[in-house]
Design an enzyme around this catalytic site. Structure first.
Site, mmCIF file in Angstrom:
data_model
loop_
_atom_site.group_PDB
_atom_site.id
_atom_site.type_symbol
_atom_site.label_atom_id
_atom_site.label_comp_id
_atom_site.label_asym_id
_atom_site.label_seq_id
_atom_site.Cartn_x
_atom_site.Cartn_y
_atom_site.Cartn_z
ATOM 1 N N GLY A 12 -15.188 27.350 -20.593
ATOM 2 C CA GLY A 12 -14.856 26.084 -19.931
ATOM 3 C C GLY A 12 -13.906 26.287 -18.752
ATOM 4 O O GLY A 12 -13.598 27.426 -18.367
ATOM 5 N N SER A 127 -1.764 17.665 -24.015
ATOM 6 C CA SER A 127 -1.866 16.909 -22.765
ATOM 7 C C SER A 127 -0.676 15.978 -22.607
ATOM 8 O O SER A 127 -0.115 15.483 -23.602
ATOM 9 C CB SER A 127 -3.151 16.080 -22.817
ATOM 10 N N TYR A 152 -9.603 10.236 -27.523
ATOM 11 C CA TYR A 152 -9.302 11.592 -27.017
ATOM 12 C C TYR A 152 -7.798 11.853 -27.124
ATOM 13 O O TYR A 152 -7.359 12.870 -27.655
ATOM 14 C CB TYR A 152 -9.763 11.724 -25.550
ATOM 15 N N LYS A 156 -5.261 14.526 -29.536
ATOM 16 C CA LYS A 156 -4.199 15.443 -29.082
ATOM 17 C C LYS A 156 -2.923 15.209 -29.901
ATOM 18 O O LYS A 156 -2.261 16.154 -30.326
ATOM 19 C CB LYS A 156 -3.920 15.258 -27.583
ATOM 20 N N ARG A 234 0.440 11.359 -10.193
ATOM 21 C CA ARG A 234 0.230 12.379 -11.219
ATOM 22 C C ARG A 234 0.880 13.685 -10.754
ATOM 23 O O ARG A 234 1.176 13.868 -9.580
ATOM 24 C CB ARG A 234 -1.272 12.658 -11.436
#
Ligand code: UD1
Length: 343
Positions: A12, A127, A152, A156, A234
């Site tokens: 990935g 994350s 999702y 985490k 971000r």
């Protein structure tokens, strides 16, 4: 003798870049991937960069018999970096059971197989999503975690908890969870990079695909946030810097004398950028005028988040070295490489 590191999800995006960083640091990576969300592009790219075939086992991390067989065949494995997980926020809302089943089961299976094989070092892909919209910025590792906005994100949070509890149980298990901010960019060779299937959900692949003419236009999701230009903020981190943080985490685990150990680190640059700043920087480095419009806010988006990176800087002795411009330049080179491969 080289130490081997199992890299689940090594075909990935972040996994493949970490494989390069591991080889550069003298480790022997062993990739485990089921190719559910990747093809063999990264494997081929890794051969081009490294000059040899990285060891690869094709199979699923939730398959205990398969995981046992890999540990049995690879006796030199001393640690695992666990990337393998589903990661699309929107899809997780549509298919929550699939996300919980895959992301939790793979973690539990990997931990169990590690225990049987006496492998103790573990690095987990977490994350900054665990912080939700924090009350104050930048976020430190002590910033309170918040209930997840998506399945999702919930996986985490749950995975971090499972890892912490496992360590507290006194198991011979040393773990670091790395809370990634927004990884972007690609290896400077441009032969590995982010390869979204279908329409990209993330900003930078959407930008590069728009610049390449694959997408008609980028929509900037909202310009009425409380930021300098109204678009969201971000902390964008070059994927090669992020990859290096995994290598530092392994060395840090080596230094720990307790058999059970657990720690968490933010991995970000410490700098926040707005979406419009990213668009501007991309236009500058690529020389391409980007077709974009301002659209409405994307549901679930948080207004702003960026890291306090003091802990990772001092304790892991890791520093982000690459700039936003360098990351965007590398992302664009990767997009152009993909265009040439397809042509
Ligand atoms: C999300 C997840 C994060 C995950 C990451 C990678 C949350 C809160 N964050 O990050 O955990 O690791 O995806 O999968 O769940 N944008 C646009 N137009 C676009 C695409 C994005 O304006 O076409 C904006 C977004 O509104 C956001 C910024 O770009 O402000 C970054 O978005 P994105 O790349 O999707 O990442 P995050 O949502 O921050």
């Amino acid at each position: 003798m080289k130490k081997s590191i199992m890299v689940t999800g090594g075909a990935g995006y972040i996994g493949s870049h970490t494989v390069v960083a591991l080889v550069e640091a003298g480790y022997e990576p062993v990739i485990v991937d089921n190719f559910s969300n990747a093809d063999h592009t990264a494997i081929k790219g890794l051969k081009t960069i490294l000059g040899f075939d990285v060891k690869l086992y094709e199979g699923d991390c939730t398959d205990m018999a398969f995981m046992r067989s890999v540990f049995a065949a690879e006796k030199d494995i001393v640690g695992v970096i666990h990337f393998a997980a589903f990661k699309a926020v929107g899809e997780s809302v549509q298919k929550p059971a699939m996300y919980y089943e895959n992301n939790l089961d793979s973690l539990l299976t990997v931990i169990k197989a590690m225990g049987e094989a006496d492998v103790s070092h573990f690095v987990f892909s977490s994350s900054c999503t665990v912080y939700g919209q924090p009350e104050s910025l930048p976020v430190t590792e002590d910033t309170p975690k918040q209930p997840a906005e998506s399945p999702y994100g919930a996986t985490k949070l749950m995975c971090e908890q499972i890892i912490e509890d496992h360590c507290k149980s006194g198991a011979a298990f040393k773990a670091v969870a790395l809370r990634y901010f927004n990884p972007i960019g690609a290896h400077p060779s441009a032969v590995i990079g982010e390869l979204p299937l279908g329409v990209p959900a993330n900003l930078v692949p959407f930008i590069t695909q728009t610049a390449a003419g694959i997408r008609e236009q980028l929509t900037v999701f909202g310009n009425d946030y409380d930021t300098q230009d109204g678009s969201c903020i971000r902390d964008y981190i070059h994927v090669m810097d992020l990859a290096d943080a995994h290598v530092k985490a392994l060395s840090y685990l080596d230094e720990q004398t307790n058999t059970s150990f657990h720690d968490v680190f933010n991995v970000g640059t410490g700098q926040g950028n707005t979406v419009l700043e990213v668009v501007g920087a991309f236009q500058k480095v690529s020389g391409v005028k980007l077709n974009y419009v301002i659209g409405s806010r994307r549901p679930g988006d948080i207004e702003k988040i960026y890291a306090n990176a003091d802990k990772v800087n001092t304790v892991l002795k890791w520093q982000a070295k690459r700039s936003l411009e360098e990351a965007l330049c590398d992302a664009w080179a990767w997009q152009e490489h993909l265009g040439r491969v397809k042509a």
